[in-house]
Design an enzyme around this catalytic site. Structure first.
Site, PDB file in Angstrom:
ATOM      1  N   ARG A 106       1.274  -1.271   0.138  1.00 38.40           N
ATOM      2  CA  ARG A 106      -0.586  -0.135   0.368  1.00 38.40           C
ATOM      3  C   ARG A 106       0.797   1.098  -0.191  1.00 38.40           C
ATOM      4  O   ARG A 106       0.512   2.096   0.813  1.00 38.40           O
ATOM      5  CB  ARG A 106      -0.450   0.415   1.415  1.00 38.40           C
ATOM      6  CG  ARG A 106      -2.371  -1.406   1.102  1.00 38.40           C
ATOM      7  CD  ARG A 106      -2.757  -0.493   0.038  1.00 38.40           C
ATOM      8  NE  ARG A 106      -3.787  -1.716   0.391  1.00 38.40           N
ATOM      9  CZ  ARG A 106      -4.299  -3.448  -0.925  1.00 38.40           C
ATOM     10  NH1 ARG A 106      -3.312  -3.219  -1.084  1.00 38.40           N
ATOM     11  NH2 ARG A 106      -5.416  -3.374  -0.414  1.00 38.40           N
TER      12      ARG A 106
ATOM     13  N   SER B 164     -11.454  -1.026   1.957  1.00 40.66           N
ATOM     14  CA  SER B 164     -10.975  -0.561   3.572  1.00 40.66           C
ATOM     15  C   SER B 164     -10.398   0.946   4.060  1.00 40.66           C
ATOM     16  O   SER B 164      -9.686   1.230   3.036  1.00 40.66           O
ATOM     17  CB  SER B 164      -9.479  -1.704   3.351  1.00 40.66           C
ATOM     18  OG  SER B 164      -9.359  -3.117   2.726  1.00 40.66           O
TER      19      SER B 164
ATOM     20  N   GLU C  13      -6.223   3.512   5.732  1.00 43.02           N
ATOM     21  CA  GLU C  13      -5.840   3.551   4.175  1.00 43.02           C
ATOM     22  C   GLU C  13      -6.120   4.512   3.454  1.00 43.02           C
ATOM     23  O   GLU C  13      -5.284   4.790   2.867  1.00 43.02           O
ATOM     24  CB  GLU C  13      -6.379   2.485   3.993  1.00 43.02           C
ATOM     25  CG  GLU C  13      -5.542   1.724   3.341  1.00 43.02           C
ATOM     26  CD  GLU C  13      -6.101   1.700   0.822  1.00 43.02           C
ATOM     27  OE1 GLU C  13      -5.550   1.569   0.271  1.00 43.02           O
ATOM     28  OE2 GLU C  13      -7.226   2.244   1.368  1.00 43.02           O
TER      29      GLU C  13
HETATM   30  N1  EPU Z   1     -11.793 -10.339   8.289  1.00 38.05           N
HETATM   31  C1  EPU Z   1     -12.571 -10.352   9.169  1.00 38.05           C
HETATM   32  N2  EPU Z   1     -14.194 -10.003   9.393  1.00 38.05           N
HETATM   33  C2  EPU Z   1     -14.406  -9.568   7.697  1.00 38.05           C
HETATM   34  C3  EPU Z   1     -13.262  -9.747   6.992  1.00 38.05           C
HETATM   35  C4  EPU Z   1     -12.456 -10.376   6.734  1.00 38.05           C
HETATM   36  O1  EPU Z   1     -12.346 -11.061  10.561  1.00 38.05           O
HETATM   37  O2  EPU Z   1     -15.045  -9.359   8.787  1.00 38.05           O
HETATM   38  C5  EPU Z   1     -10.329 -11.349   8.288  1.00 38.05           C
HETATM   39  C6  EPU Z   1     -10.154 -12.905   7.885  1.00 38.05           C
HETATM   40  O3  EPU Z   1     -10.183 -13.791   9.084  1.00 38.05           O
HETATM   41  C7  EPU Z   1      -9.938 -12.645   6.240  1.00 38.05           C
HETATM   42  C8  EPU Z   1      -8.950 -11.239   7.047  1.00 38.05           C
HETATM   43  O4  EPU Z   1      -9.973 -11.028   7.534  1.00 38.05           O
HETATM   44  O5  EPU Z   1      -9.459 -14.347   6.020  1.00 38.05           O
HETATM   45  C9  EPU Z   1      -8.873 -11.216   4.757  1.00 38.05           C
HETATM   46  O6  EPU Z   1     -10.340 -10.739   4.924  1.00 38.05           O
HETATM   47  P1  EPU Z   1     -10.115 -10.341   3.523  1.00 38.05           P
HETATM   48  O7  EPU Z   1      -8.994 -11.042   2.251  1.00 38.05           O
HETATM   49  O8  EPU Z   1     -11.070  -9.441   2.757  1.00 38.05           O
HETATM   50  O9  EPU Z   1      -8.661  -8.914   3.102  1.00 38.05           O
HETATM   51  P2  EPU Z   1      -8.537  -7.874   4.443  1.00 38.05           P
HETATM   52  O10 EPU Z   1      -7.403  -8.320   4.521  1.00 38.05           O
HETATM   53  O11 EPU Z   1      -9.855  -7.760   4.943  1.00 38.05           O
HETATM   54  C10 EPU Z   1      -7.221  -7.214   2.072  1.00 38.05           C
HETATM   55  C11 EPU Z   1      -6.982  -5.517   1.434  1.00 38.05           C
HETATM   56  C12 EPU Z   1      -8.168  -5.241   0.413  1.00 38.05           C
HETATM   57  C13 EPU Z   1      -8.734  -6.585  -1.122  1.00 38.05           C
HETATM   58  C14 EPU Z   1      -8.477  -7.926  -0.052  1.00 38.05           C
HETATM   59  C15 EPU Z   1      -9.125  -8.956  -0.807  1.00 38.05           C
HETATM   60  C16 EPU Z   1      -5.807  -4.241   2.769  1.00 38.05           C
HETATM   61  C17 EPU Z   1      -6.306  -3.024   3.730  1.00 38.05           C
HETATM   62  N3  EPU Z   1      -7.575  -4.992   2.140  1.00 38.05           N
HETATM   63  O12 EPU Z   1      -8.553  -6.619   2.645  1.00 38.05           O
HETATM   64  O13 EPU Z   1      -8.499  -3.719  -0.506  1.00 38.05           O
HETATM   65  O14 EPU Z   1      -9.569  -6.133  -1.778  1.00 38.05           O
HETATM   66  O15 EPU Z   1      -7.220  -7.882   0.778  1.00 38.05           O
HETATM   67  O16 EPU Z   1      -7.396  -9.435  -1.466  1.00 38.05           O
HETATM   68  O17 EPU Z   1      -4.845  -4.527   2.343  1.00 38.05           O
HETATM   69  C18 EPU Z   1      -8.618  -1.602  -0.322  1.00 38.05           C
HETATM   70  O18 EPU Z   1      -7.457  -1.581  -0.528  1.00 38.05           O
HETATM   71  O19 EPU Z   1      -9.205  -0.629  -0.273  1.00 38.05           O
HETATM   72  C19 EPU Z   1      -8.754  -2.621  -0.475  1.00 38.05           C
HETATM   73  C20 EPU Z   1     -10.308  -3.794  -0.217  1.00 38.05           C
END
Ligand code: EPU
Length: 351
Positions: free
Chosen positions: A167, A244, A345
């Site tokens: 990021r 995010s 973010e």
């Molecule tokens: N999780 C929770 N609660 C939730 C959702 C997720 O506990 O409501 C936990 C779960 O354990 C899950 C883990 O978080 O396994 C990862 O969740 P997710 O795959 O949705 O990924 P994220 O880390 O929440 C990141 C990026 C997103 C991107 C997704 C998919 C960042 C800050 N965010 O989200 O990017 O779409 O991975 O790769 O790195 C953005 O940057 O605006 C964005 C949407």
């Protein structure tokens, strides 16, 4: 160059929040970008460069200087291949990112298919090195054409010069505010296979005999994003957000141990992923949820998405002040319980 005054910024963002811009210019060519910069300098106005508006929190007071919306269009596929067999695409900063991904997938070129359904414009993507579902733009960016405000000229920065990280890039760290992104060159792999590394994607295709193609991967990613409220679907209140709201914290081994200890005391484990050798990335969404801010949290106009704990949503008529108040509540609670400081973010404008 068409100079406008007192233009509402909220409709130009996915969050639909924030006050007006004192001056506003939409530039459709590098020449117009330079003209706008000259105007801002002559009036001593502070400059804010707007792309697709999908990663912004604009203050209720708005922006008292000039907002420059970079709307340079165009997706050009360069003929021939480079030495590595990659095909180059030169894409105007103002193009819709998802339109470019769709174009690449239709041209059967691999490298950005997992970045399907991300809102915003092409020019914004190198700034925070947009990433999702196992890909990051830094994997395919070959070079970035910029207007250098310091040297007053158009320049070409190669991938290494962009200093990409999770990021991050020079554009939002060491050289913040120095460059206006005009065009981005992506090197994609013709006939390449889709990247199917991310757990959600693997699960989606589980039990399938044939390997999914790029188009199927694109559809799968869009489907998964929609389930998380991370696809802009008109009328869905869960997608009136800035994506995010917090970065996934990257912790040292010691900080990670401390977090694990706190979790163990509660009979929990924190989802963690390897980052660099001695660092670990932990799930910000998990920390938010386990600090009392569950999906759907909050009454009134501001709350947490009912589909993903990491998104703050505007349920209608929210103010930036309300968003910032919830942001601080979350940061404080997460810090109190888990000892981790969450970093926002999105880009904050006019605070
Ligand atoms: N999780 C929770 N609660 C939730 C959702 C997720 O506990 O409501 C936990 C779960 O354990 C899950 C883990 O978080 O396994 C990862 O969740 P997710 O795959 O949705 O990924 P994220 O880390 O929440 C990141 C990026 C997103 C991107 C997704 C998919 C960042 C800050 N965010 O989200 O990017 O779409 O991975 O790769 O790195 C953005 O940057 O605006 C964005 C949407």
């Amino acid at each position: 160059m068409l100079l406008q005054e007192n233009i509402a910024l909220a409709p130009l963002t996915t969050f639909k929040i924030g006050g007006p811009a004192r001056y506003f210019v939409e530039a459709t060519s590098p020449g117009e970008v330079q003209e706008a910069v000259t105007f801002a300098r002559s009036r001593n106005l502070s400059l804010f460069v707007l792309g697709g508006g999908s990663n912004l929190v604009v203050s209720d007071a708005g922006w008292s200087g000039l907002v420059l919306k970079v709307a340079i269009p165009g997706i050009e596929q360069r003929s021939g291949h480079d030495d590595a067999g990659k095909v180059w695409f030169d894409v105007g900063a103002g193009e819709s990112w998802d339109r470019f991904v769709s174009h690449a997938v239709m041209a059967r070129c691999a490298g950005v298919e997992c970045l399907s359904g991300i809102p915003g414009s092409v020019g914004g993507t190198p700034v925070q090195n947009v990433g999702a579902y196992g890909q990051e733009v830094s994997d395919t960016v070959e070079s970035v054409e910029v207007f250098d405000l310091k040297e007053g000229q158009v320049r070409e920065l190669c991938r290494e010069a962009c200093g990409f990280s999770y990021r991050g890039s020079i554009f939002n760290t060491t050289e913040r505010g120095r460059f206006i992104i005009l065009r981005v060159r992506h090197a994609l792999e013709p006939g390449g296979a889709p990247r199917l590394e991310y757990a959600d994607l693997k699960r989606h295709f589980e039990g399938r005999e044939t390997r999914p193609n790029l188009a199927e991967t694109r559809e799968a990613v869009r489907h998964i994003r929609a389930l998380k409220g991370m696809l802009i679907v008109p009328g869905d209140p869960d997608c009136q957000s800035a994506g995010s709201f917090f970065k996934n914290p990257v912790l040292s081994e010691e900080q990670h141990q401390d977090l694990m200890k706190r979790a163990k005391a509660r009979g929990l484990t924190v989802p963690s992923y390897p980052a660099l050798e001695t660092w670990k990335k932990v799930s910000a969404a998990w920390l938010v949820e386990h600090s009392g801010f569950v999906k759907g949290h909050g009454f009134g106009s501001v709350g947490i998405s009912s589909k993903h704990a990491l998104a703050i949503v505007n349920r209608g008529g929210a103010t930036a002040a309300e968003v910032m108040a919830l942001k601080e509540q979350i940061q404080n609670r997460v810090h109190e319980i888990w000892g981790v400081r969450l970093e926002p973010e999105p880009v904050m404008v006019g605070f």
